[in-house]
Enzyme design. Structure first.
Site, mmCIF file in Angstrom:
data_model
loop_
_atom_site.group_PDB
_atom_site.id
_atom_site.type_symbol
_atom_site.label_atom_id
_atom_site.label_comp_id
_atom_site.label_asym_id
_atom_site.label_seq_id
_atom_site.Cartn_x
_atom_site.Cartn_y
_atom_site.Cartn_z
ATOM 1 N N HIS A 27 0.802 -1.218 0.000
ATOM 2 C CA HIS A 27 0.000 0.000 0.000
ATOM 3 C C HIS A 27 0.840 1.275 0.000
ATOM 4 C CE1 HIS A 27 -2.813 -3.072 1.657
ATOM 5 N NE2 HIS A 27 -3.608 -2.485 0.803
ATOM 6 N N ARG A 54 -7.573 5.345 1.578
ATOM 7 C CA ARG A 54 -7.142 4.471 2.664
ATOM 8 C C ARG A 54 -5.847 4.965 3.317
ATOM 9 N NH1 ARG A 54 -7.630 -1.776 1.524
ATOM 10 N NH2 ARG A 54 -6.653 -1.391 -0.491
ATOM 11 N N ASP A 220 -13.589 -9.139 -2.728
ATOM 12 C CA ASP A 220 -12.789 -8.900 -1.531
ATOM 13 C C ASP A 220 -13.493 -7.853 -0.674
ATOM 14 O OD1 ASP A 220 -10.897 -8.418 0.391
ATOM 15 O OD2 ASP A 220 -9.243 -8.086 -0.998
ATOM 16 N N GLU A 246 -14.639 -12.952 0.046
ATOM 17 C CA GLU A 246 -13.374 -12.976 0.787
ATOM 18 C C GLU A 246 -13.377 -12.017 1.968
ATOM 19 O OE1 GLU A 246 -8.759 -11.751 -0.206
ATOM 20 O OE2 GLU A 246 -9.845 -13.018 -1.616
ATOM 21 N N GLU A 273 -5.993 -13.740 5.298
ATOM 22 C CA GLU A 273 -4.968 -12.735 4.975
ATOM 23 C C GLU A 273 -4.451 -12.041 6.233
ATOM 24 O OE1 GLU A 273 -5.024 -8.351 2.819
ATOM 25 O OE2 GLU A 273 -6.323 -9.932 2.055
ATOM 26 N N ASP A 296 -0.835 -14.722 4.182
ATOM 27 C CA ASP A 296 0.216 -13.960 3.507
ATOM 28 C C ASP A 296 1.550 -14.400 4.103
ATOM 29 O OD1 ASP A 296 2.189 -11.867 2.935
ATOM 30 O OD2 ASP A 296 0.492 -10.726 2.146
ATOM 31 N N HIS A 323 -2.248 -14.942 -0.090
ATOM 32 C CA HIS A 323 -2.430 -13.541 -0.454
ATOM 33 C C HIS A 323 -1.134 -13.006 -1.041
ATOM 34 C CE1 HIS A 323 -2.129 -9.180 0.810
ATOM 35 N NE2 HIS A 323 -3.214 -9.165 0.062
ATOM 36 N N GLU A 343 -2.650 -15.755 -6.260
ATOM 37 C CA GLU A 343 -3.151 -14.404 -6.511
ATOM 38 C C GLU A 343 -2.053 -13.531 -7.099
ATOM 39 O OE1 GLU A 343 -5.323 -10.724 -4.128
ATOM 40 O OE2 GLU A 343 -4.043 -12.094 -2.998
#
Length: 421
Positions: A27, A54, A220, A246, A273, A296, A323, A343
């Site tokens: 992110h 976010r 998601d 998800e 995740e 993850d 993830h 993914e």
């Protein structure tokens, strides 16, 4: 015949990345990127001032962490994840004592010591994410010492190709890029009321129509929904053939997932995740209310712990689809028979093209072409990643031990001449 001495761990360094678009914090991207600046339901969506981006509530606040471990023979292992300066502090103030001088092959021992030593403030979250990056760097180091790819050291390949679905804002683009399926982030949550529910239904209906009735489409929900809302939304879209829903609930709402499975047994629900270690996954697995686990590897406890989780899941015939996490996941998935695919998290700003997951950190990060990669591309020592010599790395020691702007000692001591750093 005696065994040759094996290199031991000489030292460990940690780094953070400077700027955006580099390293394991997915992110930490520039403004306008679909991951941070499109409507995505999340736990902070109920607060109007934090709805529109976010990054406004700090999803990127920790930043990337990179760990380099050098062995006594000069071989180095390297890995990236997230955690930034706080994770580096944990490494050098606490965890490196278990590593220096140790045999890097003792992965289970080192993991257990780091986990038990942090149990009073860890168990989940940042401390486990920190251990994860250390663990991945150890696996990379071992692969380079042995001259083998990681996947060969954990069981070898179970297939010749690795197929991918794509998480991004445009399923049509994912289909055109050759991915076998697409996952979209749900825009609105329960606090957006009936109007938000209506918009979610319209959103999903539009994407289903854009890719056709049979193309796998997943949703998601990023921990944003409740049991009643999920039942209402999923029931209203039964005709859309959503492949799975998800992370609809808070990660600890095990009873909630049971309620969902009772209400909608024909649908698939996935999560994991934001779960940590085999202890966190044990209840998810034993409850049989989750259809696919999604740990993850850079957060869950690293590869050493993920292999234990996978063994648990295999006993229940439960698929594990990690993830994101780029090549760290690729080596893992191709070696496990209950990991059917992987993914790909679209890293381009508009989500319509394939970029390296870790940005410009590595020179040779493998990326899917037409929705898959050939396993042979992973045939390099360790995780097979070459650090970019122009990588924007800042050694964490510069952040952890700065010369103080003002002494914190008593006034009479302040008058003494400071020692040069």
């Amino acid at each position: 015949m005696s065994l040759k001495p094996f290199p031991t761990i000489k030292f460990i360094k940690s780094y953070v990345t400077e700027g955006v678009g580099s390293g394991g914090d997915y992110h930490n991207v520039a403004g306008g990127h679909w991951l941070v600046d499109t409507p995505i339901a999340n736990p902070m969506s109920r607060y109007e001032q934090y709805k529109h981006s976010r990054t406004s509530w700090g999803i990127n606040v920790l930043g990337s962490l990179c760990v380099e471990i050098e062995a006594s023979d000069g071989t180095t292992g390297f890995a990236t994840g997230f955690g930034g300066p706080p994770a580096a502090w944990i490494i050098h103030s606490h965890l490196e004592r278990f590593l220096i001088g140790a045999d890097p092959r003792n992965l289970n021992l080192l993991w257990d010591q780091m986990f038990r030593a942090t149990m009073f403030y860890g168990r989940k979250g940042l401390p486990i994410a920190t251990i994860s990056v250390i663990d991945l760097a150890l696996w990379d180091l071992l692969g380079k010492i042995r001259g083998e790819p990681v996947y060969k050291m954990i069981g070898g390949a179970t297939r010749d190709k690795l197929s991918f679905y794509c998480t991004g804002p445009e399923p049509v683009a994912a289909k055109e890029m050759g991915f076998f399926g697409a996952k979209v982030p749900l825009p609105y949550g329960p606090d957006d009321g009936h109007e938000g529910l209506k918009k979610n239904i319209e959103f999903l209906r539009r994407h289903r129509e854009s890719v056709g009735p049979d193309y796998p489409l997943m949703v998601d929900c990023y921990m944003a929904l409740t049991v009643p809302y999920t039942i209402q939304l999923a029931t209203a879209t039964l005709d859309l053939n959503i492949n799975w829903w998800e992370e609809v609930l808070h990660p600890d709402d095990f009873d909630g997932f049971e309620k969902l499975k009772q209400a909608l047994p024909q649908l698939k629900f996935t999560t994991g995740e934001h779960e940590y270690t085999r202890y966190g996954f044990r209840k998810l697995i034993e409850g049989r209310n989750i259809d696919i686990l999604q740990p993850d590897v850079t957060w869950v406890g690293g590869l050493t712990e993920l292999l234990k989780i996978t063994a648990q899941a295999a006993a229940y015939d439960l698929p594990v689809v990690p993830h994101a996490s780029g090549p760290y996941s690729y080596h893992y998935v191709v070696s496990q028979s209950n990991c059917p695919f992987q993914e790909y998290l679209a890293n381009s700003p508009d989500g319509k093209s394939v970029h390296p997951v870790f940005g410009d950190l590595f020179l040779d990060e493998p990326i899917p072409t037409n929705g898959w990669i050939n396993v042979s591309i992973l045939d390099k020592p360790g995780f097979g990643l070459t650090l970019n010599p122009k990588a924007r790395l800042v050694e964490a020691s510069r952040l952890l031990n700065p010369a103080p702007a003002k002494s914190l000692t008593a006034p009479e001591v302040e008058k003494q001449t400071p020692t040069a750093s």
